[in-house]
Design an enzyme around this catalytic site. Structure first.
Site, short mmCIF file in Angstrom:
data_model
loop_
_atom_site.label_atom_id
_atom_site.label_comp_id
_atom_site.label_asym_id
_atom_site.label_seq_id
_atom_site.Cartn_x
_atom_site.Cartn_y
_atom_site.Cartn_z
N CYS A 329 -23.18 82.08 56.30
CA CYS A 329 -23.08 80.69 56.75
C CYS A 329 -21.86 79.93 56.21
O CYS A 329 -21.13 79.32 57.00
CB CYS A 329 -24.34 79.92 56.38
N ARG A 358 -27.01 91.56 48.62
CA ARG A 358 -28.03 90.81 47.89
C ARG A 358 -28.65 91.72 46.85
O ARG A 358 -28.97 92.87 47.14
CB ARG A 358 -29.12 90.29 48.85
N GLN A 376 -25.70 91.62 58.94
CA GLN A 376 -26.50 90.65 59.68
C GLN A 376 -25.83 90.36 61.02
O GLN A 376 -24.62 90.14 61.07
CB GLN A 376 -26.62 89.34 58.91
N ASP A 378 -25.38 87.75 62.71
CA ASP A 378 -25.49 86.31 62.51
C ASP A 378 -24.86 85.54 63.66
O ASP A 378 -24.00 86.05 64.37
CB ASP A 378 -24.74 85.94 61.23
N HIS A 380 -23.86 81.11 64.30
CA HIS A 380 -24.03 79.71 63.95
C HIS A 380 -23.61 78.89 65.16
O HIS A 380 -22.51 79.06 65.69
CB HIS A 380 -23.20 79.36 62.72
N LYS A 460 -37.66 76.86 60.38
CA LYS A 460 -37.22 78.03 61.14
C LYS A 460 -38.33 78.56 62.03
O LYS A 460 -39.51 78.32 61.80
CB LYS A 460 -36.74 79.13 60.19
N HIS A 506 -28.66 78.19 62.64
CA HIS A 506 -28.43 79.55 62.16
C HIS A 506 -29.36 80.45 62.96
O HIS A 506 -30.51 80.08 63.20
CB HIS A 506 -28.82 79.72 60.68
#
Length: 636
Positions: A329, A358, A376, A378, A380, A460, A506
């Protein structure tokens, strides 16, 4: 006199008594294992001292299963104590689909000991030992467990703030527990011990490793047997085993939690990413890539430093602190900030296949399902407030297409709301939660509410996939965020010529590509759909003299984009077919004297078997009929 209201509004009065007495008088005790007194689950022995509601808890309910399984954990601990005197106990909770108990067992045990423990559990259950709740002061409980030489319970009690604690006794076994529990051990009949694992005390690698015994319990034999059958099926589909057998990936000791993808595994990963890109281009996304390592100040600004620091890795560059990104992000927002945006640019959909790291404790690492490094998918999305609902609906439509239409998964949705440890005001969270609710209700989608489980920056919607044997997996998510745009001072120029704050969404669809890969392996048991199968066809010459003709078949298929190989080993045809089936290859193409003379092939499909002799063109038409979302490169 105490006034109680039971099921269907039935009312009774009792002078004094217990929950058991109240349920008896209401006529609903039969089959129940506990009571729900004024909304709280309690033991049968709980005294009823004030007016209220009293309902039965049956073992096939959610609350009942948890009580049954927690009681089974105590039963197992007592059995282990009988068989291995001197055993010390950590924690033993009920969990989804079962229970476990962490123990320090003298001399240790192996999987071969589980049937012996089960036998002892059944012996104790037959004795119908009463399960008694006793309350004592914190100091009394500390002294009691010190006398038992139990450092784990002593440590737990020492950290409690309560002045009073409860213990549950059954025969000569006792355990620290809030309860509730079944009334006696005979109520625990249908159980199975499943496996062993190592578990650090309190999840800390610096502490001693205890033995964790997993088990499950159900209210009836039939449900237990169905569950065991499903577990056996799941074991045969284990992605770690199939990953080795099909040569897809490996986890090496030199990189715990960091997967190595082999050539065949990369075919699947590349097919997934090609498909992902195609669908995102079709839906108006642009793709970006952001750095793996960024200055620590960026993570402080984003809030990850305060909320996620324990899961991050750090390094130093030019004597300055940097962090390896755990999320994409902040990098995405830096791309947004790199130029001025107008309301005419919005919605702006930026997608990224971002590699993140992580820190996960070694005890929770699990193949591709729980790793330390993953990709990911991902995205945005930056939009105006009045665009939010339609953008959420667009993401939900993409999820439906990928999950249901392409991969055949059933799925459910879950709306998670404001957690205790979060950023932003309650008013902002209310607006964000309402926006997600409106999108869900606009589509008529069914969803479950999950209070307090939102991300630290916003509520979410999570997507839970159901695989071919009924297990569920959380993959995609949509998170609505008013916080990050504020922290990073993101703006756009509105129609009024003034600066405005965009709303940020997100989202991931596949979630972690590595985890989704593992889910696909287990869902299809390694027999991947045609379009992502690492090897789509294998040519099987009946004998060595037909190898040259087999190679011409290979070349023709390669020219049509088929991933094909040839088995030229000096083996019998039956063995070659069995080996191809073991490798889950969609098509086996047999070639011998007849095929060489007529220029034909004799294909076998892995589930249908022999398709009969046909020309190459006929066979290519069969292949063209296979579902392939990558077949047409056109995006409309």
């Amino acid at each position: 006199m105490v006034h109680l209201t039971g099921p269907e509004g039935k009312e009774i009065q009792i002078e004094s008594g217990t929950v058991r007495d109240g349920l008896e008088k209401l006529g609903v005790r039969k089959g129940a294992i506990a009571g729900l007194l004024n909304g709280k689950a309690v033991d049968f022995s709980k005294k009823v001292e004030e007016d209220g509601t009293l309902l039965p808890i049956f073992p096939d309910s959610e609350e009942g299963l948890e009580i049954l399984r927690h009681s089974a954990a105590h039963l197992m601990a007592q059995a282990v104590s009988n068989l291995w005197p001197g055993t010390r106990y950590g924690v033993g909770p009920a969990i989804k689909d079962g229970f476990y108990y962490d123990m320090e067992i003298p001399g240790g045990i192996t999987e071969e000991d589980l049937p012996k423990i089960e036998l002892e559990m059944r012996r104790i259950a037959k004795r119908a030992l009463p399960v008694e709740r006793r309350e004592m002061s914190r100091e009394e409980a500390l002294e009691w467990f010190r006398e038992k030489d139990d450092p784990y319970k002593t440590e737990i009690i020492s950290e409690l703030e309560d002045d009073r604690v409860t213990l549950y006794f059954q025969g000569d076994y006792a355990d620290l527990c809030r309860g509730p529990h079944v009334s006696d051990t005979s109520k625990i009949q249908h159980f199975k011990l499943l496996s062993l694992a190592g578990a650090y005390w309190r999840g800390d690698e610096k502490n001693i490793m205890l033995t964790r015994i997993y088990g499950t319990a159900f209210p009836d034999r039939e449900t237990l047997e169905l569950y065991i059958k499903r577990m056996e099926e799941a074991k045969s589909r284990d992605h770690r085993r199939l990953g080795r057998e099909l040569d897809l990936f490996s986890i090496q000791s030199e990189g715990p939690g960091f997967p190595f993808f082999h050539p065949k595994g990369m075919v699947i990963m590349n097919a997934l990413t090609d498909f992902w890109r195609k669908e995102h281009v079709k839906r108006g996304y642009c793709e970006i890539r952001t750095p793996l390592i960024l200055d620590r100040d960026l993570w402080i600004r984003s809030g990850h430093w305060d909320h996620y620091r324990d899961n991050m890795y750090f390094t130093e560059i030019d004597e300055q602190p940097f962090a390896i990104k755990p999320m994409n992000c902040p990098g995405g927002m830096m791309v947004y900030k790199s130029q001025i945006h107008s309301y005419r640019d919005l919605p702006l959909r930026m997608a990224e296949l971002g590699v993140v790291h992580r820190h996960e404790r070694s005890g929770v690492l699990h193949g591709l399902m729980r790793v330390r490094c993953f990709t990911q998918d991902d995205a945005h999305l930056y939009c105006t407030p009045d665009q939010v609902r339609d953008e959420i609906i667009g993401i939900m439509d993409l999820c439906r297409y990928i999950y249901r239409d392409v991969f055949g998964f059933k799925y459910t949705m879950e709306l998670s709301t404001r957690p205790e440890n979060c950023m932003g005001s309650e008013e902002q969270w209310t607006v964000a939660e309402n926006a997600l609710k409106e999108a869900l209700e606009k589509t008529g989608a069914e969803y479950r509410l999950n209070p307090g489980d939102g991300a630290f920056y916003g509520p979410k919607i999570d997507f839970h996939l159901e695989d071919s044997i009924g297990r569920t997996w959380q993959c995609g998510t949509i998170q609505l965020d008013f916080q990050m745009p504020e922290k990073f001072d993101l703006t756009y120029i509105g129609a009024d010529g003034k600066e405005h704050r965009p709303v940020m969404l997100h989202r991931t669809i596949l979630g972690s590509l590595e985890r989704f890969f593992g889910i696909l392996v287990e869902n299809f048991a390694g027999a991947f759909p045609w379009w992502i199968a690492p090897v789509q066809a294998r040519v099987l010459p009946v004998a060595a003299e037909y190898g040259e003709y087999g190679k011409t078949v290979v070349e023709k298929l390669k020219c049509r984009g088929v991933r094909v190989e040839i088995d030229e080993r000096d083996e019998k045809l039956g063995k070659k077919i069995r080996d191809a089936q073991t490798q889950k290859i969609p098509y086996m193409i047999v070639v011998g004297e007849k095929e060489r003379e007529t220029g034909t092939v004799a294909p076998r499909e892995r589930s249908k078997g022999d398709l009969g002799s046909m020309s190459m063109e006929e066979f290519l038409k069969v292949l063209e009929g296979e579902f392939n979302p990558l077949k047409d490169n056109a995006i409309c």
